[in-house]
Design a protein around this motif. Sequence first.
Motif, PDB file in Angstrom:
ATOM      1  N   MET A 218       0.832  -1.208   0.000  1.00  0.00           N
ATOM      2  CA  MET A 218       0.000   0.000   0.000  1.00  0.00           C
ATOM      3  C   MET A 218       0.862   1.253   0.000  1.00  0.00           C
ATOM      4  O   MET A 218       0.578   2.230  -0.688  1.00  0.00           O
ATOM      5  CB  MET A 218      -0.880   0.044   1.262  1.00  0.00           C
ATOM      6  N   ILE A 219       1.923   1.221   0.803  1.00  0.00           N
ATOM      7  CA  ILE A 219       2.783   2.403   0.922  1.00  0.00           C
ATOM      8  C   ILE A 219       3.548   2.641  -0.377  1.00  0.00           C
ATOM      9  O   ILE A 219       3.715   3.775  -0.824  1.00  0.00           O
ATOM     10  CB  ILE A 219       3.765   2.244   2.114  1.00  0.00           C
ATOM     11  N   LYS A 220       3.965   1.531  -1.001  1.00  0.00           N
ATOM     12  CA  LYS A 220       4.700   1.647  -2.264  1.00  0.00           C
ATOM     13  C   LYS A 220       3.807   2.319  -3.319  1.00  0.00           C
ATOM     14  O   LYS A 220       4.247   3.172  -4.086  1.00  0.00           O
ATOM     15  CB  LYS A 220       5.116   0.246  -2.727  1.00  0.00           C
ATOM     16  N   LEU A 221       2.523   1.939  -3.309  1.00  0.00           N
ATOM     17  CA  LEU A 221       1.590   2.498  -4.289  1.00  0.00           C
ATOM     18  C   LEU A 221       1.245   3.958  -3.994  1.00  0.00           C
ATOM     19  O   LEU A 221       1.155   4.781  -4.889  1.00  0.00           O
ATOM     20  CB  LEU A 221       0.285   1.691  -4.278  1.00  0.00           C
ATOM     21  N   SER A 222       1.049   4.247  -2.718  1.00  0.00           N
ATOM     22  CA  SER A 222       0.482   5.561  -2.371  1.00  0.00           C
ATOM     23  C   SER A 222       1.522   6.581  -1.899  1.00  0.00           C
ATOM     24  O   SER A 222       1.274   7.763  -1.936  1.00  0.00           O
ATOM     25  CB  SER A 222      -0.541   5.387  -1.243  1.00  0.00           C
ATOM     26  N   HIS A 223       2.669   6.096  -1.411  1.00  0.00           N
ATOM     27  CA  HIS A 223       3.697   6.960  -0.799  1.00  0.00           C
ATOM     28  C   HIS A 223       3.132   7.679   0.430  1.00  0.00           C
ATOM     29  O   HIS A 223       3.598   8.756   0.777  1.00  0.00           O
ATOM     30  CB  HIS A 223       4.253   7.985  -1.793  1.00  0.00           C
ATOM     31  N   ALA A 224       2.095   7.094   1.071  1.00  0.00           N
ATOM     32  CA  ALA A 224       1.504   7.760   2.243  1.00  0.00           C
ATOM     33  C   ALA A 224       2.437   7.630   3.446  1.00  0.00           C
ATOM     34  O   ALA A 224       3.117   6.622   3.617  1.00  0.00           O
ATOM     35  CB  ALA A 224       0.152   7.121   2.576  1.00  0.00           C
ATOM     36  N   THR A 225       2.441   8.682   4.270  1.00  0.00           N
ATOM     37  CA  THR A 225       3.263   8.676   5.484  1.00  0.00           C
ATOM     38  C   THR A 225       2.568   7.843   6.554  1.00  0.00           C
ATOM     39  O   THR A 225       1.353   7.933   6.737  1.00  0.00           O
ATOM     40  CB  THR A 225       3.387  10.121   6.020  1.00  0.00           C
ATOM     41  N   LEU A 226       3.362   7.058   7.275  1.00  0.00           N
ATOM     42  CA  LEU A 226       2.787   6.240   8.355  1.00  0.00           C
ATOM     43  C   LEU A 226       3.010   6.910   9.697  1.00  0.00           C
ATOM     44  O   LEU A 226       4.158   7.142  10.091  1.00  0.00           O
ATOM     45  CB  LEU A 226       3.487   4.881   8.406  1.00  0.00           C
ATOM     46  N   PRO A 227       1.947   7.218  10.440  1.00  0.00           N
ATOM     47  CA  PRO A 227       2.162   7.784  11.767  1.00  0.00           C
ATOM     48  C   PRO A 227       2.729   6.732  12.731  1.00  0.00           C
ATOM     49  O   PRO A 227       2.512   5.524  12.525  1.00  0.00           O
ATOM     50  CB  PRO A 227       0.765   8.234  12.209  1.00  0.00           C
ATOM     51  N   ALA A 228       3.419   7.214  13.776  1.00  0.00           N
ATOM     52  CA  ALA A 228       4.118   6.299  14.694  1.00  0.00           C
ATOM     53  C   ALA A 228       3.156   5.289  15.328  1.00  0.00           C
ATOM     54  O   ALA A 228       3.502   4.116  15.495  1.00  0.00           O
ATOM     55  CB  ALA A 228       4.825   7.114  15.772  1.00  0.00           C
ATOM     56  N   ASP A 229       1.924   5.740  15.678  1.00  0.00           N
ATOM     57  CA  ASP A 229       1.012   4.791  16.339  1.00  0.00           C
ATOM     58  C   ASP A 229       0.612   3.652  15.403  1.00  0.00           C
ATOM     59  O   ASP A 229       0.470   2.507  15.841  1.00  0.00           O
ATOM     60  CB  ASP A 229      -0.223   5.492  16.944  1.00  0.00           C
ATOM     61  N   LEU A 230       0.487   3.932  14.102  1.00  0.00           N
ATOM     62  CA  LEU A 230       0.148   2.852  13.169  1.00  0.00           C
ATOM     63  C   LEU A 230       1.347   1.918  12.988  1.00  0.00           C
ATOM     64  O   LEU A 230       1.189   0.695  12.932  1.00  0.00           O
ATOM     65  CB  LEU A 230      -0.319   3.438  11.821  1.00  0.00           C
ATOM     66  N   VAL A 231       2.540   2.497  12.966  1.00  0.00           N
ATOM     67  CA  VAL A 231       3.750   1.663  12.837  1.00  0.00           C
ATOM     68  C   VAL A 231       3.823   0.696  14.015  1.00  0.00           C
ATOM     69  O   VAL A 231       4.073  -0.509  13.846  1.00  0.00           O
ATOM     70  CB  VAL A 231       5.033   2.536  12.777  1.00  0.00           C
ATOM     71  N   SER A 232       3.547   1.187  15.239  1.00  0.00           N
ATOM     72  CA  SER A 232       3.671   0.272  16.380  1.00  0.00           C
ATOM     73  C   SER A 232       2.559  -0.785  16.375  1.00  0.00           C
ATOM     74  O   SER A 232       2.811  -1.930  16.752  1.00  0.00           O
ATOM     75  CB  SER A 232       3.781   0.999  17.724  1.00  0.00           C
ATOM     76  N   ILE A 233       1.373  -0.443  15.887  1.00  0.00           N
ATOM     77  CA  ILE A 233       0.301  -1.457  15.772  1.00  0.00           C
ATOM     78  C   ILE A 233       0.755  -2.566  14.814  1.00  0.00           C
ATOM     79  O   ILE A 233       0.641  -3.750  15.094  1.00  0.00           O
ATOM     80  CB  ILE A 233      -1.009  -0.804  15.230  1.00  0.00           C
ATOM     81  N   VAL A 234       1.292  -2.137  13.678  1.00  0.00           N
ATOM     82  CA  VAL A 234       1.691  -3.109  12.657  1.00  0.00           C
ATOM     83  C   VAL A 234       2.839  -3.989  13.169  1.00  0.00           C
ATOM     84  O   VAL A 234       2.859  -5.203  12.944  1.00  0.00           O
ATOM     85  CB  VAL A 234       2.078  -2.378  11.344  1.00  0.00           C
ATOM     86  N   GLU A 235       3.763  -3.378  13.890  1.00  0.00           N
ATOM     87  CA  GLU A 235       4.877  -4.177  14.431  1.00  0.00           C
ATOM     88  C   GLU A 235       4.356  -5.177  15.457  1.00  0.00           C
ATOM     89  O   GLU A 235       4.754  -6.337  15.480  1.00  0.00           O
ATOM     90  CB  GLU A 235       5.934  -3.268  15.051  1.00  0.00           C
ATOM     91  N   LYS A 236       3.412  -4.728  16.289  1.00  0.00           N
ATOM     92  CA  LYS A 236       2.884  -5.585  17.348  1.00  0.00           C
ATOM     93  C   LYS A 236       2.140  -6.798  16.771  1.00  0.00           C
ATOM     94  O   LYS A 236       2.264  -7.905  17.285  1.00  0.00           O
ATOM     95  CB  LYS A 236       1.930  -4.731  18.206  1.00  0.00           C
ATOM     96  N   TYR A 237       1.364  -6.577  15.719  1.00  0.00           N
ATOM     97  CA  TYR A 237       0.508  -7.658  15.213  1.00  0.00           C
ATOM     98  C   TYR A 237       0.980  -8.233  13.871  1.00  0.00           C
ATOM     99  O   TYR A 237       0.198  -8.811  13.149  1.00  0.00           O
ATOM    100  CB  TYR A 237      -0.940  -7.162  15.093  1.00  0.00           C
ATOM    101  N   ARG A 238       2.261  -8.052  13.596  1.00  0.00           N
ATOM    102  CA  ARG A 238       2.804  -8.499  12.314  1.00  0.00           C
ATOM    103  C   ARG A 238       2.434  -9.950  12.005  1.00  0.00           C
ATOM    104  O   ARG A 238       2.108 -10.306  10.876  1.00  0.00           O
ATOM    105  CB  ARG A 238       4.335  -8.330  12.349  1.00  0.00           C
TER     106      ARG A 238
END
Length: 288
Positions: A218-238
């Motif tokens: 998704m990020i590759k397609l959109s180049h959208a910035t990821l906020p820190a809270d979303l990054v930690s959610i994704v890391e937690k539930y990878r």
Amino acid sequence: MKISDIYRNKKTVFSCEVFPPKPGAKKDGILETIKDLKKISPDFVSVTYGAGGETKDGTIEMTIQIKNTYGIEPLMHLTCLDTKKEEIDTILSRISKGGIENILSLRGDMLADRDFKSVGSDFSYAYDLVAHIKSHTNEFCLGVAGYPEGHPEAYSLEKDIKHLKQKSQAGGSFVISQMFFNNELFYMYLDKIREMGIKVPVSAGIMPVFKAKLLSKMIKLSHATLPADLVSIVEKYRDNDTEMEKAGIEFAVEQIEDLIKHGVEGIHLFTMNRASLAKKISSYSGLR
Ligand code: FAD
């Protein structure tokens, strides 16, 4: 119904995006998705157009079916790169016969195995497609794409907004935004486009992150910035898809609640053909 009229009559327009099956693939799954989406009464459902027009027939057929079989207002995506005017005109006449009134006019992206110089396209930008359609007929209501963080190829956000203005002046009567995960960036974008005199309604593109592994695509397609809270959610539930989906829904719901509070004109949900996600998100956020 023309989508511009829906924006005129509704406070927060709610739309869902689906993609058609690949050529030759079964349609059953997507038809179930549409049936399920109907239960939450989206104001319109948009159907993507595969890169390079690979889903052309599927997109056209599904858009017509959404209107005539399911009674939902459809928005057909249409790209113009790598395309001749005659082909666009044939598509317009096909969808007109099918009762389609709304088109998301896009440039599209060049497929990896082609290059811009070798193809005989009649169009360089989405603006050209908007102008071409409008020069022929006023039958269609045209939407265009907007990029809260700037289009990846744009020299600057300001230049990109100038190009958005061109599309809107040529006849684009609403905007659907690229996905973003930081609402503040969207609000700044709205302020900028209003300052630059773009008055048409803008729907906020919301992508629920339901699988950690999909995020990099998704990020590759959109180049959208990821906020820190979303990054930690994704890391937690990878490695935990169930928990990731729950947390992804919660994140999208919070984003939407905040957008509604700020009076946005529309929420456009990239459903990834998962009606269950759309049902939960629209209900938890109060959209439905
Ligand atoms: P344009 O508006 O033409 O802009 C493309 C780039 O050219 C931008 O950098 C812009 O600033 C620049 N530009 C525009 N006009 C000029 C000008 N006159 N001079 C110089 N530069 C200019 N793709 C698909 O293939 N199928 C889909 O179904 C699809 N659906 C989408 C839905 C949404 C909501 C969004 C946001 C995007 C979608 N896309 C889809 C992706 C889109 O095709 C790509 O992002 C593409 O790279 C740009 O399309 P556009 O219509 O925004 O192009």
